[in-house]
Design a protein around this motif. Structure first.
Motif, PDB file in Angstrom:
ATOM      1  N   GLY A 281       0.786  -1.219   0.000  1.00 51.79           N
ATOM      2  CA  GLY A 281       0.000   0.000   0.000  1.00 51.79           C
ATOM      3  C   GLY A 281       0.821   1.272   0.000  1.00 51.79           C
ATOM      4  O   GLY A 281       0.265   2.373  -0.065  1.00 51.79           O
ATOM      5  N   LEU A 282       2.173   1.140   0.053  1.00 55.04           N
ATOM      6  CA  LEU A 282       3.033   2.324   0.059  1.00 55.04           C
ATOM      7  C   LEU A 282       4.286   2.142  -0.796  1.00 55.04           C
ATOM      8  O   LEU A 282       4.438   2.776  -1.835  1.00 55.04           O
ATOM      9  N   THR A 283       5.198   1.252  -0.371  1.00 58.15           N
ATOM     10  CA  THR A 283       6.542   1.262  -0.954  1.00 58.15           C
ATOM     11  C   THR A 283       6.621   0.662  -2.351  1.00 58.15           C
ATOM     12  O   THR A 283       7.496   1.059  -3.135  1.00 58.15           O
ATOM     13  N   ALA A 284       5.755  -0.280  -2.709  1.00 61.61           N
ATOM     14  CA  ALA A 284       5.824  -0.857  -4.058  1.00 61.61           C
ATOM     15  C   ALA A 284       5.537   0.210  -5.103  1.00 61.61           C
ATOM     16  O   ALA A 284       6.285   0.373  -6.078  1.00 61.61           O
ATOM     17  N   GLY A 285       4.442   0.944  -4.926  1.00 60.01           N
ATOM     18  CA  GLY A 285       4.119   2.014  -5.862  1.00 60.01           C
ATOM     19  C   GLY A 285       5.124   3.140  -5.826  1.00 60.01           C
ATOM     20  O   GLY A 285       5.513   3.688  -6.869  1.00 60.01           O
ATOM     21  N   GLN A 286       5.547   3.509  -4.608  1.00 56.98           N
ATOM     22  CA  GLN A 286       6.567   4.566  -4.484  1.00 56.98           C
ATOM     23  C   GLN A 286       7.827   4.175  -5.238  1.00 56.98           C
ATOM     24  O   GLN A 286       8.444   5.002  -5.925  1.00 56.98           O
ATOM     25  N   ALA A 287       8.193   2.897  -5.158  1.00 54.06           N
ATOM     26  CA  ALA A 287       9.436   2.443  -5.781  1.00 54.06           C
ATOM     27  C   ALA A 287       9.385   2.541  -7.300  1.00 54.06           C
ATOM     28  O   ALA A 287      10.334   3.034  -7.925  1.00 54.06           O
ATOM     29  N   VAL A 288       8.301   2.068  -7.912  1.00 55.43           N
ATOM     30  CA  VAL A 288       8.266   2.081  -9.380  1.00 55.43           C
ATOM     31  C   VAL A 288       8.178   3.505  -9.918  1.00 55.43           C
ATOM     32  O   VAL A 288       8.706   3.800 -11.000  1.00 55.43           O
ATOM     33  N   VAL A 289       7.527   4.407  -9.180  1.00 57.13           N
ATOM     34  CA  VAL A 289       7.489   5.803  -9.613  1.00 57.13           C
ATOM     35  C   VAL A 289       8.875   6.426  -9.474  1.00 57.13           C
ATOM     36  O   VAL A 289       9.332   7.179 -10.346  1.00 57.13           O
ATOM     37  N   TRP A 290       9.546   6.114  -8.378  1.00 59.65           N
ATOM     38  CA  TRP A 290      10.885   6.647  -8.144  1.00 59.65           C
ATOM     39  C   TRP A 290      11.861   6.200  -9.231  1.00 59.65           C
ATOM     40  O   TRP A 290      12.563   7.010  -9.841  1.00 59.65           O
ATOM     41  N   TYR A 291      11.913   4.898  -9.503  1.00 62.88           N
ATOM     42  CA  TYR A 291      12.879   4.393 -10.471  1.00 62.88           C
ATOM     43  C   TYR A 291      12.501   4.727 -11.907  1.00 62.88           C
ATOM     44  O   TYR A 291      13.370   4.903 -12.760  1.00 62.88           O
ATOM     45  N   SER A 292      11.213   4.827 -12.191  1.00 60.61           N
ATOM     46  CA  SER A 292      10.801   5.254 -13.538  1.00 60.61           C
ATOM     47  C   SER A 292      11.234   6.692 -13.794  1.00 60.61           C
ATOM     48  O   SER A 292      11.721   7.030 -14.874  1.00 60.61           O
ATOM     49  N   GLY A 293      11.051   7.544 -12.788  1.00 62.20           N
ATOM     50  CA  GLY A 293      11.325   8.964 -12.962  1.00 62.20           C
ATOM     51  C   GLY A 293      12.791   9.321 -12.984  1.00 62.20           C
ATOM     52  O   GLY A 293      13.176  10.361 -13.535  1.00 62.20           O
ATOM     53  N   GLN A 294      13.649   8.464 -12.393  1.00 62.13           N
ATOM     54  CA  GLN A 294      15.074   8.776 -12.340  1.00 62.13           C
ATOM     55  C   GLN A 294      15.886   7.817 -13.204  1.00 62.13           C
ATOM     56  O   GLN A 294      16.465   8.218 -14.217  1.00 62.13           O
ATOM     57  N   PHE A 295      15.912   6.551 -12.871  1.00 61.56           N
ATOM     58  CA  PHE A 295      16.843   5.635 -13.526  1.00 61.56           C
ATOM     59  C   PHE A 295      16.347   5.122 -14.871  1.00 61.56           C
ATOM     60  O   PHE A 295      17.096   5.088 -15.843  1.00 61.56           O
ATOM     61  N   TYR A 296      15.071   4.717 -14.930  1.00 59.15           N
ATOM     62  CA  TYR A 296      14.598   4.253 -16.228  1.00 59.15           C
ATOM     63  C   TYR A 296      14.538   5.407 -17.213  1.00 59.15           C
ATOM     64  O   TYR A 296      14.797   5.232 -18.407  1.00 59.15           O
TER      65      TYR A 296
END
Length: 597
Positions: A281-296
């Motif tokens: 309910g928190l970190t899974a979604g936060q993680a994919v948004v974080w890595y999409s916006g920076q590393f991917y």
């Protein structure tokens, strides 16, 4: 046994200068640790060419990203080990252990010989060092978040922990700036180096000339890794000046420590369900948004849109500079309106807009490529001839005629559709009105195989060039380019930076308040262990696997944007689960109470 912090009733007072100094020292050390970790991510394509030389380029890119992901995969194990140590022996000494492991591992990456020198041992050792970095980082974040939160005044946890949230982005920014400076200096002052094959002999291009490498790609990339030893010494000094958390010291004096923090945090349903809610309910979604916006986004610009490495780093660096203040803004805002609506709002915006933002980025950064992608390209192949080209252990050979076509199209960033053909049909590809037949590498050997490969390569390149695909980078005058760090003040480059800044703003929405939210879910006695595991599973597994998974999905489907569905689906899952189960008033809680939320 319940206990009270020595000043739990006065947590709303302003922070003292000593407390601010401690928090700033903690943040600075964490920036250096993220810098070490993200050097690899920033240089993944170059490192892949050094350590995965034996594999085809399309497979090499996947391997390079998987080596990057290896550091994330072990982060939950680091969270377990160092989380338990943090709850048993304290925050300060755990910090010292994590920074030592991280710094030494990074330094050794800079010394490690490549595949041409050490063969298969080189990528194996590289992955081991990446895993050591992941273990260290697994223990770092939870401690930093807890340490700062336990010093922050009541009602300002979101604001003060948001400084810890900036450290990951600032660490990435620092790595990009160092890379840009070293790249400029090395390439301007040292000659190009002949590229060697696996036999140790110089590689030749089709004209018989030696293939030359920029000195930075040949050896200069090692300098940022080797230079990290100085950051290690600074970080150790900073960590040695830190004091233990007053909440932990008081808890230890009163004998209120957990004797088995891992068992207490995850061994009963009351606390175990909190970990599941925090993860899904928190970190899974936060993680994919974080890595999409920076590393991917960085990988996408370089490897899909075909912007050169230096320019891509400049654009991403500027977006980080412009967007980083969002961490503080959204962290502070979460103290007033709550963490939940901001985090879930960022996930929702990402899910809604990604399929618009990334094509827009292509159209702005490489107009010629975007225009060519409007030409219909159709692959006709037997379904059983098309493999899912994701090969993390390097044992599979993708030699079917369909695999050869799709790998070639993916390398050139071509969007295509697939039409089923009868079993046994040799795959073909139609580019506009031109049809090119592939070949089955399993059925050919020797000169016959070489001739078919050359024939297919010549014909497909001619068809793509006729359709407008800019296959020769030097001839593409439409692709964005930055000649130096401040070369962003033209319409094309400014648009790219603004698009990337939007992605960073989404990152700040989901990441700015997350530390305070996680801290507030657990009582002090198991806080380090409790929050670390769901955070690092979410970011290490859901987030860390995003680049490699998205790349493989895009290659398989024939659509360079298809991999984004991985992030979109997980973000939507987090919005639904978070809306139903994450408490909305945790920002009002007293985190020094032993009952948690």
């Amino acid at each position: 046994m319940a206990y009270a912090s020595p000043d739990a009733t006065t947590r709303s007072r302003p922070m003292t200068s000593e407390e601010k100094k401690v928090i700033l020292a903690s943040s600075a050390g964490t920036i250096f640790e993220w810098y070490d970790f993200y050097l690899y991510g920033s240089l993944a394509a170059i490192i892949g060419a050094q350590f995965f030389t034996a594999f085809p380029e399309s497979t090499r890119n996947v391997f390079a990203l998987l080596a990057f992901a290896a550091g994330f995969l072990v982060r939950p194990f680091g969270a377990l080990v160092f989380g338990a140590l943090g709850d048993l022996i304290g925050r300060k000494y755990t910090f010292l252990a994590t920074i030592l492991i991280m710094g030494l591992s990074t330094f050794l990456v800079g010394l490690l010989p490549g595949y041409a020198s050490w063969g298969i041992a080189a990528p194996i050792i590289l992955i081991v060092l990446r895993m050591l970095q992941g273990l260290a980082l697994g223990g770092e974040y939870g401690g930093a978040a807890v340490y700062v939160a336990e010093h922050a005044p009541q009602g300002q946890r979101g604001y003060f922990t948001s400084f810890i949230q900036t450290t990951a982005t600032l660490g990435l920014l620092l790595s990009l700036v160092v890379i840009l400076l070293v790249t400029s200096y090395v390439n301007a002052n040292y000659p190009a180096v002949p590229q060697l094959g696996l036999d140790g002999q110089p590689l030749l291009d089709p004209t018989g000339a030696q293939v030359m490498l920029d000195p930075f790609k040949a050896w200069g990339w090692r300098i940022p890794f080797l230079g990290s030893v100085f950051l290690l010494l600074i970080s150790l000094y900073i960590r040695l000046q830190m004091n233990e958390s007053p909440a932990f010291k008081k808890m230890k004096e009163e004998g209120a420590q957990s004797k088995a923090p891992l068992k207490e945090a995850f061994g009963n349903w009351k606390n175990g369900k909190i970990a599941l809610i925090a993860l899904f309910g928190l970190t899974a979604g936060q993680a994919v948004v974080w890595y999409s916006g920076q590393f991917y986004a960085l990988f996408f610009i370089q490897n899909v849109i075909k912007v050169d490495q230096f320019s891509a780093n400049v654009f991403v660096a500027w977006s980080l500079i412009l967007g980083t203040a969002g961490f503080i803004f959204f962290g502070s805002l979460s103290d007033r309106i709550g963490r939940k609506p901001i985090i879930l709002g960022g996930c929702a915006l990402a899910a809604i807009t990604y399929m618009w933002v990334f094509p827009l980025l292509t159209s702005v950064a490489n107009p010629a490529l975007h225009a060519a992608q409007q030409i219909p390209v159709t692959v006709t192949a037997a379904p059983e001839d098309c493999s899912f080209q994701f090969n993390p252990v390097g044992t599979a050979q993708f030699n079917n005629s369909c695999d050869i076509v799709k790998a070639t199209l993916s390398k050139s960033s071509v969007n295509s559709d697939t039409v089923d053909a009868p079993a046994g049909t040799v795959a073909s590809v139609r580019v506009g009105e031109t049809v090119v037949q592939s070949y089955d590498a399993n059925a050919l050997t020797g000169e016959a195989l070489a001739a078919e490969k050359a024939r297919f390569t010549t014909e497909i390149n001619a068809a793509l060039t006729a359709a407008g695909y800019p296959l020769v980078a030097a001839d593409n005058t439409t692709v964005a380019k930055a000649d130096h760090f401040f070369d962003i003040f033209n319409a094309q480059n400014i648009k790219i930076v603004l698009i990337l800044t939007y992605l960073i703003v989404l990152v700040t929405m989901v990441y700015g308040p997350i530390a305070a939210q996680l801290v507030e879910l657990y009582p002090t006695r198991i806080r380090y262990s409790g929050l670390s595991l769901p955070y690092h599973i979410g970011n290490g597994w859901f987030g860390g696997l995003l680049p490699a998974t998205a790349f493989a999905i895009s290659a398989q489907t024939g659509n360079i944007y298809a991999g984004l569905w991985y992030a979109i689906v997980i973000a939507v899952m987090t919005v639904i689960i978070g809306a139903l189960f994450v408490p909305g008033d945790s920002h009002k809680k007293n985190i020094f109470a032993d009952d948690g939320v």
